[in-house]
Motif scaffolding. Structure first.
Motif, PDB file in Angstrom:
ATOM      1  N   VAL A  34       0.849  -1.184   0.000  1.00 19.57           N
ATOM      2  CA  VAL A  34       0.000   0.000   0.000  1.00 19.57           C
ATOM      3  C   VAL A  34       0.882   1.231   0.000  1.00 19.57           C
ATOM      4  O   VAL A  34       1.821   1.332   0.798  1.00 19.57           O
ATOM      5  N   ASP A  35       0.566   2.182  -0.886  1.00 23.50           N
ATOM      6  CA  ASP A  35       1.299   3.447  -0.897  1.00 23.50           C
ATOM      7  C   ASP A  35       0.895   4.288   0.304  1.00 23.50           C
ATOM      8  O   ASP A  35      -0.207   4.128   0.853  1.00 23.50           O
ATOM      9  N   PRO A  36       1.762   5.206   0.733  1.00 23.76           N
ATOM     10  CA  PRO A  36       1.436   6.025   1.905  1.00 23.76           C
ATOM     11  C   PRO A  36       0.296   6.979   1.598  1.00 23.76           C
ATOM     12  O   PRO A  36       0.117   7.429   0.469  1.00 23.76           O
ATOM     13  N   GLY A  37      -0.456   7.301   2.620  1.00 24.77           N
ATOM     14  CA  GLY A  37      -1.554   8.252   2.490  1.00 24.77           C
ATOM     15  C   GLY A  37      -2.328   8.315   3.782  1.00 24.77           C
ATOM     16  O   GLY A  37      -2.599   7.271   4.398  1.00 24.77           O
ATOM     17  N   GLU A  38      -2.648   9.516   4.231  1.00 27.21           N
ATOM     18  CA  GLU A  38      -3.357   9.677   5.497  1.00 27.21           C
ATOM     19  C   GLU A  38      -4.631   8.838   5.501  1.00 27.21           C
ATOM     20  O   GLU A  38      -5.409   8.874   4.548  1.00 27.21           O
ATOM     21  N   GLY A  39      -4.817   8.077   6.564  1.00 25.43           N
ATOM     22  CA  GLY A  39      -5.991   7.223   6.690  1.00 25.43           C
ATOM     23  C   GLY A  39      -5.825   5.851   6.081  1.00 25.43           C
ATOM     24  O   GLY A  39      -6.736   5.018   6.168  1.00 25.43           O
ATOM     25  N   GLY A  40      -4.653   5.577   5.462  1.00 24.47           N
ATOM     26  CA  GLY A  40      -4.416   4.254   4.906  1.00 24.47           C
ATOM     27  C   GLY A  40      -4.425   3.194   5.996  1.00 24.47           C
ATOM     28  O   GLY A  40      -3.981   3.438   7.120  1.00 24.47           O
ATOM     29  N   GLU A  41      -4.956   2.007   5.673  1.00 24.14           N
ATOM     30  CA  GLU A  41      -5.101   0.970   6.699  1.00 24.14           C
ATOM     31  C   GLU A  41      -4.951  -0.417   6.083  1.00 24.14           C
ATOM     32  O   GLU A  41      -5.407  -0.663   4.966  1.00 24.14           O
ATOM     33  N   ILE A  42      -4.285  -1.308   6.821  1.00 23.85           N
ATOM     34  CA  ILE A  42      -4.175  -2.722   6.458  1.00 23.85           C
ATOM     35  C   ILE A  42      -4.538  -3.531   7.687  1.00 23.85           C
ATOM     36  O   ILE A  42      -3.969  -3.324   8.762  1.00 23.85           O
ATOM     37  N   SER A  43      -5.482  -4.450   7.548  1.00 23.37           N
ATOM     38  CA  SER A  43      -5.868  -5.314   8.662  1.00 23.37           C
ATOM     39  C   SER A  43      -5.245  -6.695   8.459  1.00 23.37           C
ATOM     40  O   SER A  43      -5.037  -7.141   7.329  1.00 23.37           O
ATOM     41  N   PHE A  44      -4.929  -7.364   9.572  1.00 31.32           N
ATOM     42  CA  PHE A  44      -4.405  -8.728   9.482  1.00 31.32           C
ATOM     43  C   PHE A  44      -4.992  -9.576  10.597  1.00 31.32           C
ATOM     44  O   PHE A  44      -5.326  -9.077  11.672  1.00 31.32           O
ATOM     45  N   GLY A  45      -5.144 -10.873  10.306  1.00 30.34           N
ATOM     46  CA  GLY A  45      -5.719 -11.800  11.274  1.00 30.34           C
ATOM     47  C   GLY A  45      -6.089 -13.118  10.624  1.00 30.34           C
ATOM     48  O   GLY A  45      -5.734 -13.382   9.470  1.00 30.34           O
ATOM     49  N   GLY A  67      -4.835  -7.409  14.205  1.00 27.64           N
ATOM     50  CA  GLY A  67      -4.099  -6.151  14.290  1.00 27.64           C
ATOM     51  C   GLY A  67      -4.309  -5.283  13.073  1.00 27.64           C
ATOM     52  O   GLY A  67      -4.942  -5.676  12.089  1.00 27.64           O
ATOM     53  N   LEU A  68      -3.766  -4.069  13.140  1.00 27.06           N
ATOM     54  CA  LEU A  68      -3.927  -3.077  12.081  1.00 27.06           C
ATOM     55  C   LEU A  68      -2.618  -2.358  11.821  1.00 27.06           C
ATOM     56  O   LEU A  68      -1.815  -2.138  12.741  1.00 27.06           O
ATOM     57  N   LEU A  69      -2.418  -1.983  10.569  1.00 24.27           N
ATOM     58  CA  LEU A  69      -1.394  -1.018  10.197  1.00 24.27           C
ATOM     59  C   LEU A  69      -2.126   0.232   9.735  1.00 24.27           C
ATOM     60  O   LEU A  69      -3.027   0.148   8.892  1.00 24.27           O
ATOM     61  N   ASN A  70      -1.766   1.372  10.287  1.00 21.45           N
ATOM     62  CA  ASN A  70      -2.405   2.641   9.922  1.00 21.45           C
ATOM     63  C   ASN A  70      -1.352   3.658   9.529  1.00 21.45           C
ATOM     64  O   ASN A  70      -0.286   3.736  10.154  1.00 21.45           O
ATOM     65  N   SER A  79      -0.844  -1.661  15.473  1.00 19.95           N
ATOM     66  CA  SER A  79      -1.595  -1.789  16.723  1.00 19.95           C
ATOM     67  C   SER A  79      -2.169  -3.194  16.816  1.00 19.95           C
ATOM     68  O   SER A  79      -2.371  -3.876  15.802  1.00 19.95           O
ATOM     69  N   ASN A  80      -2.440  -3.629  18.020  1.00 22.09           N
ATOM     70  CA  ASN A  80      -2.955  -4.974  18.289  1.00 22.09           C
ATOM     71  C   ASN A  80      -4.432  -4.874  18.654  1.00 22.09           C
ATOM     72  O   ASN A  80      -4.793  -4.164  19.604  1.00 22.09           O
ATOM     73  N   THR A  81      -5.280  -5.589  17.922  1.00 18.25           N
ATOM     74  CA  THR A  81      -6.708  -5.656  18.237  1.00 18.25           C
ATOM     75  C   THR A  81      -7.110  -7.060  18.656  1.00 18.25           C
ATOM     76  O   THR A  81      -8.294  -7.341  18.838  1.00 18.25           O
ATOM     77  N   GLY A  82      -6.127  -7.963  18.775  1.00 24.84           N
ATOM     78  CA  GLY A  82      -6.411  -9.363  19.090  1.00 24.84           C
ATOM     79  C   GLY A  82      -6.287  -9.668  20.571  1.00 24.84           C
ATOM     80  O   GLY A  82      -5.967  -8.808  21.384  1.00 24.84           O
TER      81      GLY A  82
END
Length: 256
Positions: A34-45, A67-70, A79-82
């Motif tokens: 993913v290219d950089p950009g305000e509000g960009g997000e990647i979820s993993f799980g 978790g999430l990459l923001n 960040s960890n959401t698990g």
């Protein structure tokens, strides 16, 4: 968002030339960039249909969305959401509800805790200012480690206190303050050494390094129970920075 297939080579080998700040995320199940950009997000799980990057698909201890990459304030954060913690380099742990941790340029492996002793690898790579691989600097002068200034007394106390680290014990632990004081009394019988005096020296050095930016030297940074964590982190920093080195054990030769 671009998909990375399961045949994509490890991100530890680098990434194609990309936009500065682009992030790559890869597991055994594939990944994304993913290219950089305000509000960009990647979820993993674990839940492949509902996350961008699947990790630990057959491990029920991995959360469906772990978790999430923001991309915020000009950089990527994890960040960890698990339910279980994520292990980062340098034995740092990230648990659910903790503040996100910023990602540095280059390669970062994350390990998602699973069932038993299983850990699932999530590889991350943030493209630097040049995009892709960092600029090679074969002929540049090597940057020395940051060595911390110690007084002669501090060095002696810390060598005695952390001698098992300098001896490369498999699982080193510092001596107790009382043990350290007893050894110092043998080395310098004309001086008065007590556990309290040893403690003051150790606390002073720990405070100085903490103020200098070393993480893990304050109670609030390691959590409860603290145990020996603060002193363990202190001694590891002193050894890894080569502030203390094995030849310093010569200070103990008077006991031979």
């Amino acid at each position: 968002m671009k998909r990375l297939t399961t045949t994509h080579e490890s991100l530890a080998l680098g990434v194609p030339r990309s936009a500065p700040g682009a992030v790559f995320a890869l597991t055994l199940a594939g990944g994304v960039s993913v290219d950089p950009g305000e509000g960009g997000e990647i979820s993993f799980g674990r839940n492949r249909p509902q996350v961008d990057v699947c990790v630990g698909e057959n491990d029920l201890q991995v959360s469906r969305k772990h978790g999430l990459l923001n991309f915020t304030d000009g950089q990527w954060w994890v960040s960890n959401t698990g339910q279980l913690p994520i292990r980062l380099p340098n034995s740092r742990w990230l648990s659910r509800g903790e503040e996100p941790i910023p990602l540095s340029d280059g390669y970062t492996p994350l390990f998602v805790r699973g069932s038993g002793r299983r850990e699932h690898l999530l590889e991350l790579y943030v493209a630097g200012p040049e995009g892709g691989h960092p600029v090679t600097r074969h002929d540049d002068v090597t940057v020395p480690p940051r060595r911390w200034r110690l007084s002669a007394e501090e060095r002696l106390v810390l060598v005695v206190f952390g001698q098992r680290y300098l001896l490369h014990d498999l699982n080193p632990q510092p001596l107790s303050r009382q043990q350290t004081a007893e050894v110092l009394s043998e080395l310098r019988p004309d001086e008065t050494w007590t556990a309290r005096r040893v403690e003051h020296v150790v606390i002073d050095v720990r405070g100085r390094l903490s103020a200098g930016g070393v993480f893990g030297l304050r109670r609030e940074e390691v959590g409860e129970p603290v145990g020996n964590a603060l002193n363990d982190n202190l001694l590891r920093e002193l050894v890894l920075s080569t502030t203390l080195v094995p030849p310093d054990l010569a200070l103990l030769e008077a006991l031979d």
